[in-house]
Design a protein around this motif. Structure first.
Motif, PDB file in Angstrom:
ATOM      1  N   GLY A  25      -5.553  21.156  90.114  1.00  0.00           N
ATOM      2  CA  GLY A  25      -6.546  22.083  91.500  1.00  0.00           C
ATOM      3  C   GLY A  25      -6.827  23.018  91.787  1.00  0.00           C
ATOM      4  N   LEU A  26      -5.655  23.747  92.429  1.00  0.00           N
ATOM      5  CA  LEU A  26      -5.467  24.701  93.178  1.00  0.00           C
ATOM      6  C   LEU A  26      -5.604  25.865  92.261  1.00  0.00           C
ATOM      7  CD1 LEU A  26      -5.432  26.606  95.647  1.00  0.00           C
ATOM      8  CD2 LEU A  26      -3.201  25.949  95.358  1.00  0.00           C
ATOM      9  N   GLY A  27      -4.886  25.447  90.733  1.00  0.00           N
ATOM     10  CA  GLY A  27      -5.211  26.753  89.843  1.00  0.00           C
ATOM     11  C   GLY A  27      -5.922  27.456  89.087  1.00  0.00           C
TER      12      GLY A  27
ATOM     13  N   VAL B 155      -8.371  30.571  89.312  1.00  0.00           N
ATOM     14  CA  VAL B 155      -8.807  31.166  88.063  1.00  0.00           C
ATOM     15  C   VAL B 155     -10.057  31.443  87.604  1.00  0.00           C
ATOM     16  CG1 VAL B 155      -9.256  30.809  85.028  1.00  0.00           C
ATOM     17  CG2 VAL B 155      -7.001  30.603  86.593  1.00  0.00           C
ATOM     18  N   TYR B 156     -11.144  30.054  88.502  1.00  0.00           N
ATOM     19  CA  TYR B 156     -12.865  30.262  88.502  1.00  0.00           C
ATOM     20  C   TYR B 156     -13.432  31.673  89.247  1.00  0.00           C
ATOM     21  CZ  TYR B 156     -17.425  29.282  90.220  1.00  0.00           C
ATOM     22  OH  TYR B 156     -18.892  28.983  89.825  1.00  0.00           O
TER      23      TYR B 156
ATOM     24  N   SER C 132     -12.291  34.790  87.806  1.00  0.00           N
ATOM     25  CA  SER C 132     -13.300  35.478  86.952  1.00  0.00           C
ATOM     26  C   SER C 132     -14.267  35.977  87.113  1.00  0.00           C
ATOM     27  CB  SER C 132     -13.512  34.342  85.587  1.00  0.00           C
ATOM     28  OG  SER C 132     -14.122  33.228  86.313  1.00  0.00           O
ATOM     29  N   LYS C 133     -14.953  34.843  88.412  1.00  0.00           N
ATOM     30  CA  LYS C 133     -15.821  35.587  89.335  1.00  0.00           C
ATOM     31  C   LYS C 133     -16.106  37.388  89.656  1.00  0.00           C
ATOM     32  CE  LYS C 133     -18.438  32.247  88.286  1.00  0.00           C
ATOM     33  NZ  LYS C 133     -19.823  32.074  87.790  1.00  0.00           N
ATOM     34  N   VAL C 134     -15.115  37.092  90.037  1.00  0.00           N
ATOM     35  CA  VAL C 134     -14.726  38.170  91.166  1.00  0.00           C
ATOM     36  C   VAL C 134     -14.539  39.852  89.606  1.00  0.00           C
ATOM     37  CG1 VAL C 134     -12.907  39.783  92.184  1.00  0.00           C
ATOM     38  CG2 VAL C 134     -13.774  37.714  93.045  1.00  0.00           C
ATOM     39  N   LEU C 135     -13.397  39.648  89.049  1.00  0.00           N
ATOM     40  CA  LEU C 135     -13.735  40.638  87.488  1.00  0.00           C
ATOM     41  C   LEU C 135     -14.725  40.255  86.735  1.00  0.00           C
ATOM     42  CD1 LEU C 135      -9.736  39.985  86.860  1.00  0.00           C
ATOM     43  CD2 LEU C 135     -10.879  41.511  88.562  1.00  0.00           C
TER      44      LEU C 135
END
Length: 128
Positions: free
Chosen positions: A28-30, A34-35, A38-41
């Protein structure tokens, strides 16, 4: 036969449950990390350039806008130290126009592609 559980089986249940809960929490933490990444990048425009000009053929070889942009980027990176300014001088175009081509905001014309191929051939740089 005795239907009673062994002390070892009873003591293993909490540790197995603890391991399982750690694995689930880690997953869950991983996925949350990742989410967020992906939002930042995903908000960065220099990671994946978005083409905003319509696709049209530039020359008689069938070169489209995307291929023309790749040719210009390869020439810039390999022959002009990744400098838009140096490429603009070599092509005889303003720096703003070269920057707009890289961003996909302006249409690349046949004259530019022809010049880029000539410069690449003269400098011994493979761009296609």
């Amino acid at each position: 036969m005795d239907n009673r559980e062994t002390p070892q089986a009873v003591s293993n249940r909490p540790s197995r449950l603890r391991r399982l809960s750690l694995v689930v929490a880690g997953a869950g933490l991983g996925s949350a990390l990742v989410y967020l990444l992906s939002k930042v990048l995903g908000g960065r425009k220099d990671v994946i350039p978005q083409r905003q000009v319509p696709e049209h053929i530039v020359d008689d070889r069938g070169t489209g806008q995307e291929k023309a942009a790749q040719i210009l980027r390869k020439l810039r990176d390999r022959a002009f130290e990744a400098s838009d300014e140096k490429l603009a001088v070599a092509l005889g175009r303003p720096i703003e126009e070269v920057t707009a081509w890289n961003a996909g905001l302006e249409v690349i014309d046949d004259d530019v592609v022809m010049k880029a191929r000539g410069i690449a051939m003269h400098r011994g740089v493979h761009v296609e």
